[in-house]
Write a protein that holds these residues in place. Structure first.
Motif, PDB file in Angstrom:
ATOM      1  N   GLU A  46       0.806  -1.226   0.000  1.00 63.88           N
ATOM      2  CA  GLU A  46       0.000   0.000   0.000  1.00 63.88           C
ATOM      3  C   GLU A  46       0.840   1.279   0.000  1.00 63.88           C
ATOM      4  O   GLU A  46       0.305   2.374  -0.123  1.00 63.88           O
ATOM      5  N   LEU A  47       2.159   1.140   0.113  1.00 62.73           N
ATOM      6  CA  LEU A  47       3.053   2.298   0.044  1.00 62.73           C
ATOM      7  C   LEU A  47       3.705   2.425  -1.335  1.00 62.73           C
ATOM      8  O   LEU A  47       4.535   3.304  -1.554  1.00 62.73           O
ATOM      9  N   HIS A  48       3.315   1.567  -2.272  1.00 55.59           N
ATOM     10  CA  HIS A  48       3.884   1.581  -3.621  1.00 55.59           C
ATOM     11  C   HIS A  48       3.146   2.568  -4.514  1.00 55.59           C
ATOM     12  O   HIS A  48       1.998   2.917  -4.272  1.00 55.59           O
ATOM     13  N   GLN A  49       3.820   2.961  -5.592  1.00 56.62           N
ATOM     14  CA  GLN A  49       3.167   3.709  -6.653  1.00 56.62           C
ATOM     15  C   GLN A  49       2.779   2.722  -7.751  1.00 56.62           C
ATOM     16  O   GLN A  49       2.930   1.503  -7.575  1.00 56.62           O
ATOM     17  N   GLN A  50       2.281   3.233  -8.886  1.00 60.75           N
ATOM     18  CA  GLN A  50       1.696   2.374  -9.919  1.00 60.75           C
ATOM     19  C   GLN A  50       2.680   1.418 -10.583  1.00 60.75           C
ATOM     20  O   GLN A  50       2.268   0.408 -11.141  1.00 60.75           O
TER      21      GLN A  50
END
Length: 142
Positions: A46-50
């Motif tokens: 949930e802390l990642h980007q696309q």
């Protein structure tokens, strides 16, 4: 540089835990004192980007807080970030983000602080992903 008598690692952890956003991202202070501070965040989906990398906002948050905590070791417990710049060197991947900040110069009215941000893989190997530099300012207590 000597640590501020009003703060130690336990107190620094309490201050960080009092910040709702820090709790949301799961940040923790792992080192504090003598002009330096280290913050760590476990990398979660949930802390990642696309593209599957740790979001730059999370990396920037870690730099901001590590800079300020390091500045607090020499200026005292009531400090704020005056400003900072960050250079992203490579995408942040790994298990843990580690932000190590160190005071470069301190006076009575400000501290200049540098922060190296690395990701740590499962074997403990670190990869530098960003560097930041900023100023930390003492503020009047309420």
């Amino acid at each position: 540089m000597t640590p501020s008598p009003a703060l130690d690692l336990t107190a620094a952890r309490h201050v960080l835990d009092s910040q709702p956003f820090s709790r949301l991202v799961g940040a923790r202070v792992t080192a504090f004192g003598d002009g330096g501070a280290t913050l760590e965040i476990d990398v979660r989906e949930e802390l990642h980007q696309q593209n599957g990398f740790l979001h730059g906002g999370v990396v920037s948050y870690a730099a901001d807080n590590a800079l300020t905590f390091a500045g607090g070791t020499v200026l005292g417990p009531h400090v704020l970030t005056g400003g900072f710049s960050i250079q992203y060197l490579r995408p942040a991947t790994g298990r843990t983000l580690r932000a190590r900040a160190e005071v470069v110069h301190a006076g009575r009215r400000r501290a200049v602080v540098r922060c190296d941000l690395s990701t740590v893989d499962g074997d403990g190997a670190e990869t530098l992903c960003a560097v930041a530099e900023g100023t930390v300012l003492p503020v009047a207590t309420p």
